[in-house]
Design an enzyme around this catalytic site. Structure first.
Site, short mmCIF file in Angstrom:
data_model
loop_
_atom_site.label_atom_id
_atom_site.label_comp_id
_atom_site.label_asym_id
_atom_site.label_seq_id
_atom_site.Cartn_x
_atom_site.Cartn_y
_atom_site.Cartn_z
N SER A 158 45.14 31.78 51.08
CA SER A 158 45.05 31.37 49.67
C SER A 158 46.36 30.70 49.24
CB SER A 158 44.71 32.61 48.83
OG SER A 158 44.45 32.24 47.51
N LYS A 176 41.44 27.68 45.17
CA LYS A 176 42.06 28.92 45.67
C LYS A 176 41.75 30.10 44.76
CE LYS A 176 44.16 27.16 49.35
NZ LYS A 176 43.73 27.44 50.72
#
Ligand code: COA
Length: 289
Positions: A158, A176
């Site tokens: 992420s 994300k």
């Protein structure tokens, strides 16, 4: 060229053979961060499938990683676009045929570039969200049967830029944020099956493609914006990866391991871009759809 060597095992925190008989499936495995994650797992006994779009880059990365440990089996599977779940299903089949199974999944394939809202087309936004978010979903979807069978674990790669507003990154921030949400939901939903799901959020990691792509020319020295006063290393990411897949993290799911030296707590990462450069970009009459 690999980033890690045998001293990672001999002088490191981890015992050799920690991941003996484990198999990891890594999308984006030829990129700087995911490659070093794979190197660490292979050095510690795992076999690996490195998945990517570029056939040569993927196969070269796999051959490179395989050299790290005698007897390591590392296969490179190219021509796989994570936006296409059927591509991934084929890669999973090949991995199981050649390496026997899949225990761990790293969903790391990502696309990024700096673009202000005015110059970010719908197609560009969709491309990044499709690679980062839909691609992560597709990766787990394709591996699900194996994860169930082997009570596996997932790591999503992420970021931290959706914790606050980062200009020129609306596409990646949105993607994300979705990846974190996906990981949390899967931790809850798949937990009863014995499957763990976590994210690693790298901050500014030295020597990565992301840093090269995303550092605006003329930026201040970046480490001054990090509480620990240094950029991250790919080894920092390797260590978090090893921890999250190791038995030491058997009770850890639904978390984000933020590897950024505390940087996001500093808030303002727009540096000298704000607001002059942004106003210039948004004033540009070329507004793309
Ligand atoms: N600024 C603005 N728009 C951009 C851009 C940039 N720097 N780079 C690409 N785009 C746009 C393209 O112009 C296109 O939109 P348009 O046709 O409306 O102009 C759209 O994004 C899709 O581009 P395309 O090249 O067709 O997509 P792709 O699927 O082949 O590539 C990307 C995906 C765009 C994410 C590409 O950057 C990529 O492949 N990156 C891979 C590696 C990577 O990004 N790694 C990052 C690690 S942090």
């Amino acid at each position: 060229m690999t980033t890690l060597d045998h001293s990672y095992v001999e002088k490191g925190s981890w015992k050799p053979d920690l991941f003996k008989d484990k198999v990891v499936f890594v999308t984006g495995g030829a990129g700087t961060i995911c490659k070093v994650q794979t190197e660490a797992l292979v050095l510690l006994g795992a076999n690996a499938a490195v998945i990517g779009r570029n056939e040569k880059k993927t196969k070269d990365a796999a051959a490179d990683i395989a050299k790290l440990r005698p007897g390591a089996k590392v296969i490179g599977i190219g021509n796989v676009d994570v936006r296409e779940v059927q591509d991934l299903a084929g890669a999973v089949k090949q991995t199981v045929d050649e390496l026997g199974k899949i225990d761990f999944v790293i969903a790391g394939a990502a696309g990024n570039f700096l673009a202000d809202f005015n110059h970010l087309s719908t197609k560009a936004f969709k491309a990044v969200v499709s690679i980062d978010l839909l691609g992560s979903f597709n990766t787990v979807k394709a591996c699900f049967e194996q994860l169930k069978k082997n009570k596996g674990a997932i790591i999503f790669v992420s970021a931290t830029l959706h914790y606050y507003g980062v200009p020129f990154q609306s596409h990646v921030g949105a993607a994300k944020a979705g990846v974190d949400a996906l990981s949390n939901a899967l931790a809850v939903e798949l937990g009863p099956l014995g499957i763990r799901s976590n994210c690693i959020a790298p901050g500014m990691i030295d020597g990565t493609e992301g840093m090269a792509r995303l550092t605006p020319p003329g930026s201040d020295p970046l480490q001054t914006r990090v509480p620990l006063q240094r950029l991250g290393t790919t080894r920092d990411i390797a260590d978090s990866t090893v921890y999250l897949f190791s038995p030491a993290a058997d009770y850890v799911t639904g978390t984000v391991s933020v590897n950024d030296g505390g940087a996001w707590h500093m808030g303002n990462f727009t540096g000298n871009l704000y607001p002059k450069v942004i106003i210039q970009q948004l004033s540009d009459p070329v507004s793309k759809l």
